[in-house]
Design a protein around this motif. Sequence first.
Motif, mmCIF file in Angstrom:
data_model
loop_
_atom_site.group_PDB
_atom_site.id
_atom_site.type_symbol
_atom_site.label_atom_id
_atom_site.label_comp_id
_atom_site.label_asym_id
_atom_site.label_seq_id
_atom_site.Cartn_x
_atom_site.Cartn_y
_atom_site.Cartn_z
ATOM 1 N N LEU A 70 0.826 -1.202 0.000
ATOM 2 C CA LEU A 70 0.000 0.000 0.000
ATOM 3 C C LEU A 70 0.861 1.252 0.000
ATOM 4 C CD1 LEU A 70 -2.699 -1.128 2.611
ATOM 5 C CD2 LEU A 70 -2.718 -1.398 0.107
ATOM 6 N N ILE A 71 1.907 1.258 0.823
ATOM 7 C CA ILE A 71 2.809 2.409 0.885
ATOM 8 C C ILE A 71 3.604 2.553 -0.407
ATOM 9 C CG2 ILE A 71 4.825 3.383 2.055
ATOM 10 C CD1 ILE A 71 2.355 3.645 3.699
ATOM 11 N N ILE A 72 4.117 1.435 -0.904
ATOM 12 C CA ILE A 72 4.899 1.468 -2.151
ATOM 13 C C ILE A 72 4.071 2.071 -3.280
ATOM 14 C CG2 ILE A 72 5.894 0.015 -3.974
ATOM 15 C CD1 ILE A 72 7.774 0.146 -1.726
ATOM 16 N N CYS A 73 2.836 1.606 -3.405
ATOM 17 C CA CYS A 73 2.019 2.035 -4.534
ATOM 18 C C CYS A 73 1.438 3.432 -4.321
ATOM 19 C CB CYS A 73 0.909 1.016 -4.782
ATOM 20 S SG CYS A 73 1.576 -0.573 -5.351
ATOM 21 N N ALA A 74 1.220 3.824 -3.069
ATOM 22 C CA ALA A 74 0.767 5.196 -2.801
ATOM 23 C C ALA A 74 1.815 6.206 -3.245
ATOM 24 C CB ALA A 74 0.452 5.361 -1.315
ATOM 25 N N GLN A 75 3.086 5.904 -2.987
ATOM 26 C CA GLN A 75 4.128 6.844 -3.412
ATOM 27 C C GLN A 75 4.260 6.883 -4.932
ATOM 28 O OE1 GLN A 75 7.618 6.329 -4.563
ATOM 29 N NE2 GLN A 75 7.242 4.160 -4.942
ATOM 30 N N HIS A 76 3.922 5.771 -5.614
ATOM 31 C CA HIS A 76 3.907 5.812 -7.080
ATOM 32 C C HIS A 76 2.819 6.765 -7.583
ATOM 33 C CE1 HIS A 76 6.986 3.015 -8.307
ATOM 34 N NE2 HIS A 76 6.526 2.073 -7.508
ATOM 35 N N PHE A 77 1.644 6.743 -6.954
ATOM 36 C CA PHE A 77 0.576 7.680 -7.308
ATOM 37 C C PHE A 77 1.030 9.118 -7.104
ATOM 38 C CE2 PHE A 77 -2.678 4.250 -6.923
ATOM 39 C CZ PHE A 77 -3.367 4.526 -8.095
ATOM 40 N N VAL A 78 1.622 9.378 -5.946
ATOM 41 C CA VAL A 78 2.081 10.733 -5.632
ATOM 42 C C VAL A 78 3.114 11.200 -6.644
ATOM 43 C CG1 VAL A 78 3.391 12.101 -3.950
ATOM 44 C CG2 VAL A 78 1.550 10.597 -3.177
ATOM 45 N N ARG A 79 4.015 10.309 -7.030
ATOM 46 C CA ARG A 79 5.067 10.695 -7.973
ATOM 47 C C ARG A 79 4.513 10.951 -9.370
ATOM 48 N NH1 ARG A 79 8.876 6.038 -7.736
ATOM 49 N NH2 ARG A 79 9.867 7.111 -9.472
ATOM 50 N N GLY A 138 -12.945 2.206 -17.028
ATOM 51 C CA GLY A 138 -12.688 3.622 -16.794
ATOM 52 C C GLY A 138 -11.488 3.955 -15.933
ATOM 53 N N ILE A 139 -10.612 2.996 -15.668
ATOM 54 C CA ILE A 139 -9.434 3.267 -14.850
ATOM 55 C C ILE A 139 -8.320 3.800 -15.749
ATOM 56 C CG2 ILE A 139 -7.671 2.264 -13.335
ATOM 57 C CD1 ILE A 139 -9.697 0.195 -12.474
ATOM 58 N N PRO A 140 -7.768 4.977 -15.462
ATOM 59 C CA PRO A 140 -6.662 5.502 -16.282
ATOM 60 C C PRO A 140 -5.475 4.556 -16.276
ATOM 61 C CG PRO A 140 -7.528 7.199 -14.816
ATOM 62 C CD PRO A 140 -8.158 5.910 -14.395
ATOM 63 N N ALA A 141 -4.700 4.590 -17.329
ATOM 64 C CA ALA A 141 -3.614 3.625 -17.502
ATOM 65 C C ALA A 141 -2.559 3.726 -16.405
ATOM 66 C CB ALA A 141 -2.965 3.809 -18.875
ATOM 67 N N PHE A 142 -2.264 4.952 -15.952
ATOM 68 C CA PHE A 142 -1.251 5.058 -14.903
ATOM 69 C C PHE A 142 -1.750 4.400 -13.616
ATOM 70 C CE2 PHE A 142 -3.748 8.830 -13.864
ATOM 71 C CZ PHE A 142 -3.676 8.902 -12.480
ATOM 72 N N SER A 143 -3.055 4.502 -13.360
ATOM 73 C CA SER A 143 -3.620 3.866 -12.168
ATOM 74 C C SER A 143 -3.634 2.351 -12.306
ATOM 75 C CB SER A 143 -5.046 4.371 -11.923
ATOM 76 O OG SER A 143 -5.059 5.749 -11.641
ATOM 77 N N SER A 144 -3.995 1.848 -13.490
ATOM 78 C CA SER A 144 -4.041 0.396 -13.677
ATOM 79 C C SER A 144 -2.653 -0.217 -13.563
ATOM 80 C CB SER A 144 -4.670 0.042 -15.024
ATOM 81 O OG SER A 144 -3.889 0.508 -16.110
ATOM 82 N N GLN A 145 -1.629 0.530 -13.977
ATOM 83 C CA GLN A 145 -0.261 0.042 -13.836
ATOM 84 C C GLN A 145 0.119 -0.071 -12.357
ATOM 85 O OE1 GLN A 145 4.212 0.995 -15.712
ATOM 86 N NE2 GLN A 145 2.523 2.396 -16.070
ATOM 87 N N ILE A 146 -0.294 0.903 -11.562
ATOM 88 C CA ILE A 146 0.006 0.882 -10.129
ATOM 89 C C ILE A 146 -0.829 -0.177 -9.419
ATOM 90 C CG2 ILE A 146 -0.055 2.235 -8.000
ATOM 91 C CD1 ILE A 146 0.511 4.721 -9.746
#
Length: 508
Positions: A70-79, A138-146
């Motif tokens: 959860l932490i790893i992927c949250a920081q990917h979203f933030v970045r 409807g999930i954006p590609a950057f979100s689906s990758q994360i």
Amino acid sequence: MRVKIILWLALLIPVGWILGLHVNDPARVILVIAMIFALIPAFRKYLINPVNFSKLQSRLMIAFIIVYPLIICAQHFVRVLAGSQGINFAYRTQVIANVTQKGGLYSSILREDYSIINWLTHHFNPVLFIPGLMGFIGIPAFSSQIFSLVLIIISTCFILYRILKHLNYKNGALYLPIVFFLSIYSIRHPLTYGIEDEFFALPAIALAFLFLFKQKFLLSCVNIAATFFVKESFFLLGISWALMAFILYKKGLLGIKSKNLYYSYVLAGSGLMLFVLYTFGHELIFGQPYEHFHKSSGLSSFFNIEMVSDKLYNLFLLFLPFLFLPFYDRKCFLLMIPALPIIVIMFYSDYMYKATDYYAVVPSFVILISCIYCVPEKIRQMTSSAVPLISIIILSIAFIYGTWKPLKIIFEADPSGFVSYSDMEEVSTKYLKNDSNALVSLSLAPLSTMIDKLSVIENESKISNRDFDLVIIRSSDTSDLKSDLQNFTIAVDTLGQNSNIYVYKSRY
């Protein structure tokens, strides 16, 4: 009580890191102190006598395992929002988005002329269809990758848990190897830094080993064959898996029977054929030579003492967290054989050999599983308890190299500099036509997948020699391109929630 305190020293290292603390220097100090105390007879007994983890320590390890993805992927979203993801994340996002937008794996980001290429001619990554399908809901590609990374980490940890249960690990010893897996610098750093093709192979490799240990060899081969859809380098994994099976059969290990060898022959033959066709027959099939041969350093590099020394040092780092067990345990080395082709590729390359780069993830994971299988034969107590000295050593070594601290990245991010997907949709709707060539800064690329003809300004490269209709950049990137923007563009607008997007049109 004293021994429990010693175990706390080991466990608090990964917990401190996940909380954003600087643990690298303390880990080195703890490692040195533990080694010194191990030489003193009066203290040695506290370090080498097995002891059970307390319930609180076991729960702490479970909490670490749950929070980690959860932490790893949250920081990917933030970045993504802050614009600090790399080029690999950017082009893979566009490829994933085009599953729904163009019906396949296509990309234009790496092409200066904005032309669309079939991504499978660049890398053999059919696995990217899986996150691509999330676009249909409807999930954006950057979100689906994360989200895919979340699923990869969780499923790999769960299968690793099943392997440990099958091998009769229990109590707190059931969770320590999983914590170690998530902590090793050769895995922790790549998972934190980016999201790479190789990660998608981890669950299948874990399942392959689980079925191997359960003596269901056909299913193990099926899972190795599934990795063929991740990347062309995994064709070689089929060959090395078959080689491992053949040697295990000859040694009478893991219950492999003669009929199982036929499955391995098919696996090896398929892997070899696909590898030859894709790499050496690339021009015949796709009309262009295989472009990744440049990643190999060639024989001349082996006469470069500095590079050879660096490669040997990184090879040392690759095996250091596992205390070099494969080199003095025959069975452990045999189970490590599937990783050898990738290790050879790393060593032969002129830049893929770093032990903290994403190329090291799969070899490290394979070595880990081989150690998990063989350690109990050396120290039977480690299936139900912990040897404090070993716990301290492996977790300290795992953190002797510093990496990004995800929670710190999240808390220190400045929301005023964020750009959202809806911000880029506003730009696209307002200014882009179907035939518009849009040149965007790398920091905006993962959010720009709705743009059909898209190319990227990478590494502060200039725009003076580029054909474009619009330049779309983040406000923080304007200073790097100030001269080119003044000479070759006309400012059009500033957009986005915080006016963080600058839009320019061609002056000519």
